[in-house]
Design a protein around this motif. Structure first.
Motif, mmCIF file in Angstrom:
data_model
loop_
_atom_site.group_PDB
_atom_site.id
_atom_site.type_symbol
_atom_site.label_atom_id
_atom_site.label_comp_id
_atom_site.label_asym_id
_atom_site.label_seq_id
_atom_site.Cartn_x
_atom_site.Cartn_y
_atom_site.Cartn_z
ATOM 1 N N PRO A 233 0.802 -1.231 0.000
ATOM 2 C CA PRO A 233 0.000 0.000 0.000
ATOM 3 C C PRO A 233 0.828 1.271 0.000
ATOM 4 N N ASP A 234 2.098 1.197 0.459
ATOM 5 C CA ASP A 234 2.947 2.386 0.521
ATOM 6 C C ASP A 234 4.399 1.928 0.592
ATOM 7 N N TRP A 235 5.307 2.890 0.423
ATOM 8 C CA TRP A 235 6.732 2.573 0.428
ATOM 9 C C TRP A 235 7.190 2.024 1.775
ATOM 10 N N ASP A 236 6.706 2.593 2.876
ATOM 11 C CA ASP A 236 7.156 2.138 4.188
ATOM 12 C C ASP A 236 6.881 0.658 4.382
ATOM 13 N N THR A 237 5.671 0.230 4.032
ATOM 14 C CA THR A 237 5.319 -1.176 4.202
ATOM 15 C C THR A 237 6.187 -2.072 3.321
ATOM 16 N N LEU A 238 6.473 -1.631 2.109
ATOM 17 C CA LEU A 238 7.329 -2.421 1.231
ATOM 18 C C LEU A 238 8.738 -2.540 1.806
ATOM 19 N N TYR A 239 9.293 -1.440 2.317
ATOM 20 C CA TYR A 239 10.629 -1.475 2.917
ATOM 21 C C TYR A 239 10.657 -2.368 4.158
ATOM 22 N N VAL A 240 9.614 -2.287 4.992
ATOM 23 C CA VAL A 240 9.539 -3.137 6.179
ATOM 24 C C VAL A 240 9.536 -4.616 5.776
ATOM 25 N N ALA A 241 8.733 -4.952 4.767
ATOM 26 C CA ALA A 241 8.660 -6.343 4.309
ATOM 27 C C ALA A 241 9.998 -6.806 3.748
ATOM 28 N N ARG A 242 10.681 -5.937 3.002
ATOM 29 C CA ARG A 242 12.005 -6.296 2.465
ATOM 30 C C ARG A 242 12.997 -6.580 3.585
ATOM 31 N N MET A 243 12.985 -5.697 4.611
ATOM 32 C CA MET A 243 13.935 -5.859 5.706
ATOM 33 C C MET A 243 13.634 -7.128 6.498
#
Length: 618
Positions: A233-243
């Motif tokens: 839904p947003d960049w923050d969630t994508l970065y969290v999932a990647r990490m």
């Protein structure tokens, strides 16, 4: 079939370009994993609708690894085909004309029809432009119009197209890191979309029926592309999932590429659930801070985890740094071990320096466009290799007196040379050496050299790529709703304005201590997150994408009109799903390599299919 083969054999330039592009792709990427190739028919008319997030790299990857080596035809401006010489070059290289000035779609797609009636494949990018976003932002109607207008053309010219209707093949091209050298690509083909469900409405005399059929087909294409790709839904969630993914699969290539998309989407869904655990906000914040600091320090979690640092980095110990002497001993030991391989790696590295240098120049030309960086790196790198490898070959051949046997030996040596260099890079030899000394220097320098928390704050917020002006966007408030629900409007993570000063990377020695502390905190919070998730009551649900929910959980009507459904999965099923895919899930039951890993044997079947049946029955 003979018609198809005869037509394809004339595209000599396409085959040559595909071969050269294949060399470039093999040099830049470690692997192009093709999934669902059985969904692509060997013969027959097909429209290939592909995602488009990496500029010219997308058609290169699509053409190089397309199943059955079928030749793809791409749309080009009709005006380019006026010159007879250029027309031959364009046709031979796999281009077909599209008259974009024409309002008559039968004229607009005439070149497409010519290719389809011969049983050829036409490749389109229905998103309309290449972009870098956390999800699929738009799918335009061009592919649907082309497919359905071809049906209209067939109705008038049935004798000219003996191979019959066209099928739309959705394909998602997902990059593990699209601008990173020696990353990987996952290309997955979905089930063919036939025109049977749209014919009647498209040929109906009712007002608006044709456009309605097109919109329905476009929606089907978009749904297929969403299911095959990663959407946050947003960049923050994508970065969290990647990490989180990098910490649960610590090795650079420890996750199976067949599972890369579904695992990534599962983690995106998990961290999109606002109240998944009591510490959801905290774990997201720490994962984002660690992710951002790694980006700023040119380090990766997989490299840090391979350094065998002190046990004080265990998530259950206090957040202290390893002692200087222990760190010195470990890093010197690893460096001495690595130095033994240096003579074998140094020469290939030095000879490839121009390639890296040119790649950096290419990337610097598009600092704000990630989707352009890989294109430039591949193009500049390929030009460098086309100068370096022939030079090495000629030099070796000259040493062997230009004999035929000498030519074979020189070519073989160049091949071994290139292969050995790629294997050394893939083994992260250079990264481990650089990371070891960055950590060593960062731990040993005086503490007063560390950046203050105020100076560090810009580097603790991930940088969001600039918006693409060609993308149709919804209202900003709707786009950021999930992030606000989870983090709150006052969170540091949402304060993107502070990243403006972070364009210049700080010296790694000044932030290494902060990186190590952030790693400890992120591990602790991730451990706590999964502990909470495992200790919740039976039947705890978390959010899920609709296609995953239908497989592993369920959906419910979220609007009362059945126009919007929301998916869910059981929390314990998600944990076992990740574990079966190889994740080192932290838990309070079994210790594994510094992480606590739960057992999935109790209450669950041994296959994903049985899991689906079990949870559907629940």
């Amino acid at each position: 079939m003979s018609v198809t083969v005869a037509t394809q054999d004339r595209k000599v330039l396409h085959r040559l370009i595909r071969y050269v592009s294949g060399l470039a792709a093999a040099s830049f990427f470690t692997e192009i994993r093709v999934i669902g190739g059985e969904n692509v028919p060997q013969v027959g008319s097909i429209l290939v609708a592909a995602t488009h997030h990496n500029m010219i790299i997308d058609p290169i990857v699509l053409s190089v690894a397309f199943p059955h080596k079928r030749i793809l035809n791409y749309w080009s401006k009709a005006s380019l085909f006026i010159n007879p010489v250029l027309r031959y070059i364009l046709y031979s290289s796999g281009n077909i004309p599209v008259d974009r000035k024409s309002k008559d779609r039968q004229i607009l797609f005439r070149g497409t029809f010519d290719a389809l009636k011969k049983g050829q494949a036409v490749a389109l990018f229905p998103e309309g432009t290449s972009y870098t976003e956390p999800k699929i932002m738009q799918v335009k109607d061009g592919a649907a119009w082309a497919a359905l207008e071809y049906l209209a053309w067939l109705q008038c010219n049935p004798e000219k197209a003996p191979l019959g209707d066209v099928q739309v093949i959705p394909v998602s091209i997902v990059y593990t890191n699209k601008s990173k050298y020696r990353s990987a690509v996952v290309m997955e083909f979905g089930r063919p979309i036939t025109m049977d469900a749209y014919k009647e409405e498209f040929f109906s005399e009712a007002e608006g029926s044709r456009r309605s059929a097109v919109k329905r087909l476009t929606y089907a294409i978009r749904s297929a592309l969403v299911e095959l790709s990663i959407n946050a839904p947003d960049w923050d969630t994508l970065y969290v999932a990647r990490m989180a993914r990098d910490m649960l699969w610590e090795g650079e290539k420890s996750i199976d590429l067949d599972d890369f998309v579904v695992v990534s989407q599962t983690l995106v869904d998990l961290f999109s659930t606002p109240e998944a655990t009591p510490n959801t906000k905290t774990v997201r914040r720490h994962l984002l801070e660690y992710y951002s600091l790694l980006e700023s320090s040119h380090l990766t979690n997989s490299v840090l985890s391979s350094l065998s640092l002190s046990s004080s980095l265990d998530p259950h110990t206090p957040a202290t740094l390893p002692s200087r002497l222990v760190t010195l001993f470990i890093l010197i030991r690893d460096t001495v071990s690595a130095m033994s391989r240096l003579p074998f790696f140094l020469l290939p590295l030095l000879l490839h320096v121009p390639v890296y240098f040119m790649g950096r120049i290419g990337a610097s030309l598009a600092e704000d466009e990630e989707e352009t960086q890989a294109q430039n790196k591949v193009a500049f790198g390929l030009l460098s290799l086309l100068m370096i490898y022939p030079t090495i070959f000629l030099f070796l051949w000259a040493l062997l007196y230009y004999t035929p046997l000498g030519a074979l030996l020189a070519a073989f040596v160049v091949y071994l040379f290139a292969t050995y260099h790629n294997k050394m890079i893939d083994g992260e030899y250079a990264k481990q050496c650089a990371a070891a000394w960055r950590v060593l220097v960062g731990v040993w320098v005086p503490k007063k050299w560390d950046l203050s928390l105020a100076a560090l704050s810009p580097y603790m917020v991930p940088r969001t790529p600039p918006e693409n002006p060609w993308i149709e966007r919804s209202k900003p408030a709707a786009d950021s709703k999930v992030a606000k629900d989870i983090l709150g409007t006052t969170s540091l993570v949402l304060d993107k304005t502070s990243t403006a000063s972070a364009t210049q990377k700080p010296p790694s020695r000044r932030i290494i201590r902060h990186v190590l502390r952030a790693r400890i905190k992120a591990k602790k919070e991730l451990t706590s997150f999964f502990d909470h998730l495992q200790k919740t009551e039976n039947g705890k649900r978390v959010g899920a994408s609709e296609h995953l929910a239908r497989l592993y959980g369920g959906v419910y009507d979220a609007s009362g009109t059945e126009s919007k459904v929301e998916g869910w999965r059981y929390a314990d099923e998600v944990i076992c799903f990740l574990k079966k895919k190889g994740a080192q899930i932290p838990s309070g039951q079994v210790i594994y390599n510094g992480w606590e890993v739960m057992s999935c044997s109790e209450g669950y079947a041994t296959t994903d299919e049985q899991d689906v049946e079990d949870h559907q029955s629940r």
